[in-house]
Scaffold this motif. Structure first.
Motif, PDB file in Angstrom:
ATOM      1  N   ARG A  95       0.842  -1.212   0.000  1.00  0.00           N
ATOM      2  CA  ARG A  95       0.000   0.000   0.000  1.00  0.00           C
ATOM      3  C   ARG A  95       0.864   1.243   0.000  1.00  0.00           C
ATOM      4  N   PHE A  96       0.451   2.210  -0.802  1.00  0.00           N
ATOM      5  CA  PHE A  96       1.147   3.495  -0.823  1.00  0.00           C
ATOM      6  C   PHE A  96       0.128   4.620  -0.714  1.00  0.00           C
ATOM      7  N   GLU A  97       0.514   5.675  -0.053  1.00  0.00           N
ATOM      8  CA  GLU A  97      -0.357   6.848   0.033  1.00  0.00           C
ATOM      9  C   GLU A  97      -0.492   7.483  -1.349  1.00  0.00           C
ATOM     10  N   SER A  98      -1.585   8.170  -1.572  1.00  0.00           N
ATOM     11  CA  SER A  98      -1.831   8.771  -2.893  1.00  0.00           C
ATOM     12  C   SER A  98      -0.850   9.897  -3.214  1.00  0.00           C
ATOM     13  N   ASN A  99      -0.116  10.370  -2.203  1.00  0.00           N
ATOM     14  CA  ASN A  99       0.861  11.430  -2.466  1.00  0.00           C
ATOM     15  C   ASN A  99       2.282  10.879  -2.638  1.00  0.00           C
ATOM     16  N   ILE A 100       2.406   9.558  -2.862  1.00  0.00           N
ATOM     17  CA  ILE A 100       3.725   8.971  -3.105  1.00  0.00           C
ATOM     18  C   ILE A 100       4.379   9.671  -4.303  1.00  0.00           C
ATOM     19  N   LYS A 101       5.677   9.877  -4.223  1.00  0.00           N
ATOM     20  CA  LYS A 101       6.386  10.496  -5.349  1.00  0.00           C
ATOM     21  C   LYS A 101       6.383   9.521  -6.516  1.00  0.00           C
ATOM     22  N   LYS A 102       6.191  10.061  -7.700  1.00  0.00           N
ATOM     23  CA  LYS A 102       6.101   9.203  -8.894  1.00  0.00           C
ATOM     24  C   LYS A 102       7.375   8.378  -9.079  1.00  0.00           C
ATOM     25  N   GLU A 103       8.492   9.005  -8.807  1.00  0.00           N
ATOM     26  CA  GLU A 103       9.773   8.310  -8.950  1.00  0.00           C
ATOM     27  C   GLU A 103       9.883   7.139  -7.966  1.00  0.00           C
ATOM     28  N   LEU A 114       7.432   5.306  -6.841  1.00  0.00           N
ATOM     29  CA  LEU A 114       6.610   4.189  -7.325  1.00  0.00           C
ATOM     30  C   LEU A 114       7.330   3.429  -8.436  1.00  0.00           C
ATOM     31  N   TYR A 115       7.948   4.158  -9.355  1.00  0.00           N
ATOM     32  CA  TYR A 115       8.764   3.523 -10.402  1.00  0.00           C
ATOM     33  C   TYR A 115       9.860   2.656  -9.794  1.00  0.00           C
ATOM     34  N   ASN A 116      10.551   3.226  -8.814  1.00  0.00           N
ATOM     35  CA  ASN A 116      11.671   2.503  -8.197  1.00  0.00           C
ATOM     36  C   ASN A 116      11.198   1.225  -7.512  1.00  0.00           C
ATOM     37  N   LYS A 117      10.009   1.292  -6.885  1.00  0.00           N
ATOM     38  CA  LYS A 117       9.475   0.108  -6.210  1.00  0.00           C
ATOM     39  C   LYS A 117       9.136  -0.977  -7.226  1.00  0.00           C
ATOM     40  N   ILE A 118       8.506  -0.573  -8.351  1.00  0.00           N
ATOM     41  CA  ILE A 118       8.174  -1.548  -9.400  1.00  0.00           C
ATOM     42  C   ILE A 118       9.453  -2.181  -9.942  1.00  0.00           C
ATOM     43  N   ASN A 119      10.483  -1.365 -10.140  1.00  0.00           N
ATOM     44  CA  ASN A 119      11.748  -1.871 -10.672  1.00  0.00           C
ATOM     45  C   ASN A 119      12.400  -2.861  -9.705  1.00  0.00           C
ATOM     46  N   GLU A 120      12.290  -2.573  -8.429  1.00  0.00           N
ATOM     47  CA  GLU A 120      12.824  -3.475  -7.392  1.00  0.00           C
ATOM     48  C   GLU A 120      12.109  -4.833  -7.438  1.00  0.00           C
ATOM     49  N   LEU A 121      10.787  -4.795  -7.602  1.00  0.00           N
ATOM     50  CA  LEU A 121       9.998  -6.034  -7.696  1.00  0.00           C
ATOM     51  C   LEU A 121      10.331  -6.797  -8.973  1.00  0.00           C
ATOM     52  N   ASN A 122      10.548  -6.054 -10.059  1.00  0.00           N
ATOM     53  CA  ASN A 122      10.932  -6.681 -11.338  1.00  0.00           C
ATOM     54  C   ASN A 122      12.186  -7.537 -11.184  1.00  0.00           C
TER      55      ASN A 122
END
Length: 284
Positions: free
Chosen positions: A67-75, A77-85
């Protein structure tokens, strides 16, 4: 008239999937793992996500909600997806939509690598789907095709009218049906006479989210009717669909109910997609 019981078929497929996963466990393999990313707290998403995680756990898929707050920095969120990748123990990544309004959803969907794209939304998976290659297909379209196949309803040589051309349901489903030798008509909000197209159809699939857009006078006798819509009727607080079930069911040969039709098939297909990605990962 026969009801296309998605709930019952999903239950049958769930048992089969749990058995397959159990066989891998017995051979000493790790569990499949699905990560669900949720940004903000959309009430409908809360319900959908909790249901997906519950079913995942029941079939033996390890699932985790980030879960992330709606004010998460866009960068971030990208970094988290990349980490999961890059985590080899994760098989599927699902980005729960909608994202908050200031996020460009497509950017984040495409950030998930094709090998973990459990929803089948990556351009590479969509391109393979378009050309009829084996790939990960979007969950709702594939769930609908699986439901028709379970009831031995062939789409080959059939005239099919699809109402609603979203990237999630209408467009991919249209291509998948075309690849199965159906003749497909796609209707959108600018279609002048939807009734003309539905009356000519052997199979009608409506995915607009507009209450009772399909009525009895719009279908021919013995047509197959698939209702993808799910809307809360504020007059009685019940869930209804695109199709006026009471009247249309009198003419249809087969029809999906709402709820209990397409919805359960979408969720079990998500689990089957996770398992397909898992098999590829552990066998490579």
């Amino acid at each position: 008239m026969i009801i296309l019981d998605g709930k019952q078929i999903a239950l049958k497929r769930k048992t089969k999937l749990a058995q397959k996963i159990s066989e891998y466990q017995n051979k000493g393999f790790r569990k499949p793992k699905l990560i669900v990313i949720m940004v903000g707290n959309d009430p409908a998403s809360e319900v959908y996500v909790s249901h997906k995680i519950k079913i995942a756990n029941q079939v033996g898929i390890q699932s985790e909600l980030l879960r992330f707050e709606s004010n998460i920095k866009k960068e971030d969120l990208y970094n988290k997806i990349n980490e999961l990748n890059q985590n080899s123990n994760i098989d599927g990544i699902l980005l729960q939509l909608p994202l908050p309004i200031d996020f460009v959803e497509e950017d984040y969907l495409q950030a998930i690598i094709p090998q973990k794209d459990v929803d089948g939304f990556h351009y590479i998976n969509q391109g393979k789907m378009l050309q009829g290659y084996e790939t990960i297909y979007p969950c709702t379209p594939l769930g609908i095709i699986n439901l028709l196949e379970e009831y031995k309803i062939s789409v080959k040589n059939k005239d099919i009218t699809l109402i609603g051309t979203s990237n999630i349901v209408g467009k991919p489903l249209g291509m998948m049906l075309l690849n199965k030798q159906a003749t497909v008509t796609l209707c959108n909000k600018n279609t002048l006479d939807i009734k003309k197209h539905t009356l000519a159809a052997d199979i009608i699939i409506s995915a607009t989210g507009q209450k009772f857009i399909i009525t009895e006078d719009m279908i021919k006798q013995n047509a197959v009717v698939i209702d993808v819509g799910i809307i809360r009727d504020l007059t009685n607080n019940k869930l209804v669909g695109d199709v006026d079930f009471e009247s249309v069911s009198k003419k249809a040969s087969y029809i999906t109910p709402v709820p209990g039709g397409v919805g359960p098939m979408t969720v079990i297909t998500l689990m089957e997609n996770t398992f397909s990605l898992y098999e590829k990962h552990i066998n490579n």
